[in-house]
Scaffold this active site. Structure first.
Site, mmCIF file in Angstrom:
data_model
loop_
_atom_site.group_PDB
_atom_site.id
_atom_site.type_symbol
_atom_site.label_atom_id
_atom_site.label_comp_id
_atom_site.label_asym_id
_atom_site.label_seq_id
_atom_site.Cartn_x
_atom_site.Cartn_y
_atom_site.Cartn_z
ATOM 1 N N ARG A 313 0.801 -1.235 0.000
ATOM 2 C CA ARG A 313 0.000 0.000 0.000
ATOM 3 C C ARG A 313 0.831 1.281 0.000
ATOM 4 O O ARG A 313 0.541 2.189 -0.788
ATOM 5 C CB ARG A 313 -1.011 -0.006 1.154
ATOM 6 C CG ARG A 313 -2.028 -1.162 1.061
ATOM 7 C CD ARG A 313 -3.138 -1.051 2.098
ATOM 8 N NE ARG A 313 -3.937 0.134 1.866
ATOM 9 C CZ ARG A 313 -3.839 1.244 2.566
ATOM 10 N NH1 ARG A 313 -3.032 1.315 3.607
ATOM 11 N NH2 ARG A 313 -4.571 2.287 2.256
ATOM 12 N N CYS A 344 15.058 -4.232 -3.604
ATOM 13 C CA CYS A 344 15.860 -3.352 -4.468
ATOM 14 C C CYS A 344 14.985 -2.417 -5.292
ATOM 15 O O CYS A 344 14.879 -2.547 -6.515
ATOM 16 C CB CYS A 344 16.729 -4.199 -5.393
ATOM 17 S SG CYS A 344 17.610 -5.450 -4.487
ATOM 18 N N GLU A 345 14.302 -1.516 -4.609
ATOM 19 C CA GLU A 345 13.446 -0.510 -5.245
ATOM 20 C C GLU A 345 13.427 0.679 -4.298
ATOM 21 O O GLU A 345 13.234 0.498 -3.092
ATOM 22 C CB GLU A 345 11.981 -1.000 -5.342
ATOM 23 C CG GLU A 345 11.735 -2.215 -6.168
ATOM 24 C CD GLU A 345 11.415 -1.924 -7.623
ATOM 25 O OE1 GLU A 345 11.209 -0.740 -7.967
ATOM 26 O OE2 GLU A 345 11.384 -2.888 -8.394
ATOM 27 N N TYR A 372 -6.081 -5.483 2.373
ATOM 28 C CA TYR A 372 -5.178 -5.168 1.263
ATOM 29 C C TYR A 372 -3.709 -5.233 1.716
ATOM 30 O O TYR A 372 -2.888 -4.405 1.336
ATOM 31 C CB TYR A 372 -5.555 -3.792 0.650
ATOM 32 C CG TYR A 372 -7.021 -3.742 0.252
ATOM 33 C CD1 TYR A 372 -7.469 -4.511 -0.819
ATOM 34 C CD2 TYR A 372 -7.953 -3.005 0.977
ATOM 35 C CE1 TYR A 372 -8.813 -4.521 -1.175
ATOM 36 C CE2 TYR A 372 -9.306 -3.012 0.631
ATOM 37 C CZ TYR A 372 -9.731 -3.773 -0.446
ATOM 38 O OH TYR A 372 -11.059 -3.781 -0.786
HETATM 39 C C1 LIG Z 1 -12.993 -3.691 -3.680
HETATM 40 C C2 LIG Z 1 -14.442 -3.829 -3.814
HETATM 41 C C3 LIG Z 1 -15.257 -3.794 -2.665
HETATM 42 C C4 LIG Z 1 -14.722 -3.555 -1.277
HETATM 43 O O1 LIG Z 1 -14.374 -2.224 -1.051
HETATM 44 P P1 LIG Z 1 -13.932 -1.745 0.413
HETATM 45 O O2 LIG Z 1 -13.555 -0.326 0.226
HETATM 46 O O3 LIG Z 1 -12.777 -2.607 0.802
HETATM 47 O O4 LIG Z 1 -15.085 -1.912 1.327
HETATM 48 C C5 LIG Z 1 -16.620 -4.000 -2.847
HETATM 49 N N1 LIG Z 1 -17.152 -4.217 -4.085
HETATM 50 C C6 LIG Z 1 -16.394 -4.245 -5.186
HETATM 51 C C7 LIG Z 1 -17.031 -4.499 -6.503
HETATM 52 C C8 LIG Z 1 -15.019 -4.060 -5.100
HETATM 53 O O5 LIG Z 1 -14.276 -4.059 -6.205
#
Ligand SMILES: *Cc1c(COP(=O)(O)O)cnc(C)c1O
Length: 419
Positions: A313, A344-345, A372
């Protein structure tokens, strides 16, 4: 926010377990999740929804560990999946197929077949091509596929451009203005049953207004469809609220529902939601150890054993995530550090300019790492992926083992010698 994290005797605890004990037992880097935090975050949605007819479909992509999915399945959650792999994970974790919604920009016929076979709740269709493919695939099996059309309501979610998905220019969904035509075609297909509408405008949204704007646009479409004789069973507003990583002023789920639910009063459609981040982000941390401290005269670097391959992230979205020592070090002087990994970045950083009183060998905790995090990890630089641990009260469970070198090269083949 980190309500299952506490400081006891200058040691960080997750529920009733010292993070230092977890690091001793499982090594670093290591992801740790609180079962109670996952439960509380899910229940916040349930409770705020009250009497509203609803289905909460946890977005599997935010954290797809089987034990996390199992925890949510046990609470009665549905699931929002984006691939055949996620479908199998939900089934392996004991999730109920009839509570699965299948999102994703371009599902394959193979994924559709399997989802039809197990009887998912609905396919969130994102294009006419996909609709036609689904109709044909369902016909092969003599089945009728339940469909929601993912529309793009063209609202600005005011989040990072990489996770903003509801603007006209994004690849997601179908232009809301073109949706009625597509619904009309879908309604005439033999192996399609139109059941809903959905949108997902983005992630890490810290204001309620974009969600309400999106709902208002969906409701205009729903009325238009009704006047065409197409009656929907559900309205799916997509992902959940953003979370507090630093000092964001994030509304609560109760605040959000207080504004959203009046819009649905007196309507027959049930409300579907697909929260991910807000269920798991602040239920998890990433533990790491300071390997080396060095200075180039301009910056102090704390080089840790976690890296961008473990937590992408910061590198991907310039995301700010809190970093704190897991144990107070009274002999270390406070200084400002860039906390970086060994990959290495130059983009391999976890936090920049952080005031920390630390020494080599100290362990750090990266907060809000439950969503994530592991799911976006890779083996870049041939780094085995970190283990995942679940804390439940004073108990710890290894829910994914640290990868070994054997795991790292699984499936690879040397060429025959002399070729
Ligand atoms: C990523 C995603 C979510 C989840 O989003 P959050 O912000 O993690 O709650 C829900 N629906 C779809 C279609 C997504 O791509």
């Amino acid at each position: 926010m980190h309500n299952t994290i506490s400081t006891r005797h200058q040691n960080l605890y997750l529920e009733d377990v010292a993070l230092d004990d977890i690091a001793n037992q499982f090594g670093t880097p290591c992801f740790v999740y609180s079962k109670d935090a996952i439960r509380q975050n899910f229940m916040a949605y349930k409770e705020a929804l009250g009497d509203q007819d609803h289905l909460i479909c946890y977005a599997v992509k935010s954290n797809s560990n089987l034990a996390v999915l199992q925890t949510l399945a046990d609470l009665g959650a549905g699931f929002d999946i984006v691939s055949g792999g996620e479908l199998e994970r939900v089934l392996l974790a004991g999730g109920d197929a009839s509570k699965i919604v299948f999102s994703g920009v371009a599902k394959t016929a193979t994924d559709m077949r399997r989802a039809l076979q197990v009887g998912i709740h609905c396919f969130n269709v994102e294009s006419e091509t996909e609709l036609a493919l689904l109709n044909a695939t369902a016909a092969e099996q003599d089945k009728v596929a339940a469909v929601s059309v993912r529309v793009n309501p063209d609202v600005d979610a005011k989040t990072h451009p990489y996770i903003s998905t509801g603007l006209k220019e994004n690849k997601f969904g179908i232009d809301i203005n073109l949706a009625p035509e597509i619904y009309q075609r879908a309604a005439q297909m033999d192996n399609i049953s139109v059941v809903g509408v959905d949108c997902h405008i983005g992630s890490q949204i810290t204001e309620i207004k974009p969600f309400i704007d999106a709902m208002d646009r969906l409701l205009v479409l729903v009325s238009e469809l009704e006047s065409m004789g197409i009656r929907l069973n559900h309205i799916d507003i997509g992902g959940g609220l953003g979370v507090r990583y630093q000092n964001e002023d994030t509304p609560t789920v109760a605040d959000y529902m207080a504004e959203l639910l009046p819009r649905l009063e007196g309507r027959h459609e049930s409300l579907v939601m697909e929260p991910g981040r807000s269920i798991t982000a602040n239920a998890g941390v990433l533990l790491m150890e300071v390997q080396t401290i060095k200075s180039n005269g301009l910056n102090n670097f704390a080089i840790v054993d976690a890296a961008m391959n473990d937590m992408l992230r910061p590198a991907l979205y310039q995301a700010w995530m809190d970093i704190q020592p897991i144990k107070h070090n009274s002999s270390a002087q406070e200084a400002t550090y860039d906390v970086v990994g060994p990959v290495c970045e130059t983009g391999d950083f976890l936090g920049k300019g952080r005031p920390l009183a630390i020494a080599e060998g100290d362990r750090l905790c990266l907060f809000s790492a439950g969503a994530y995090g592991f799911v976006m990890s890779s083996n870049y630089n041939s780094r085995p992926r970190a283990p995942e641990v679940m804390v439940d009260g004073d108990k710890t469970y290894l829910i994914r083992a640290r990868e070994t070198i054997t795991d790292l090269v699984r499936g690879e083949q040397l060429l025959p010698t002399g070729s």
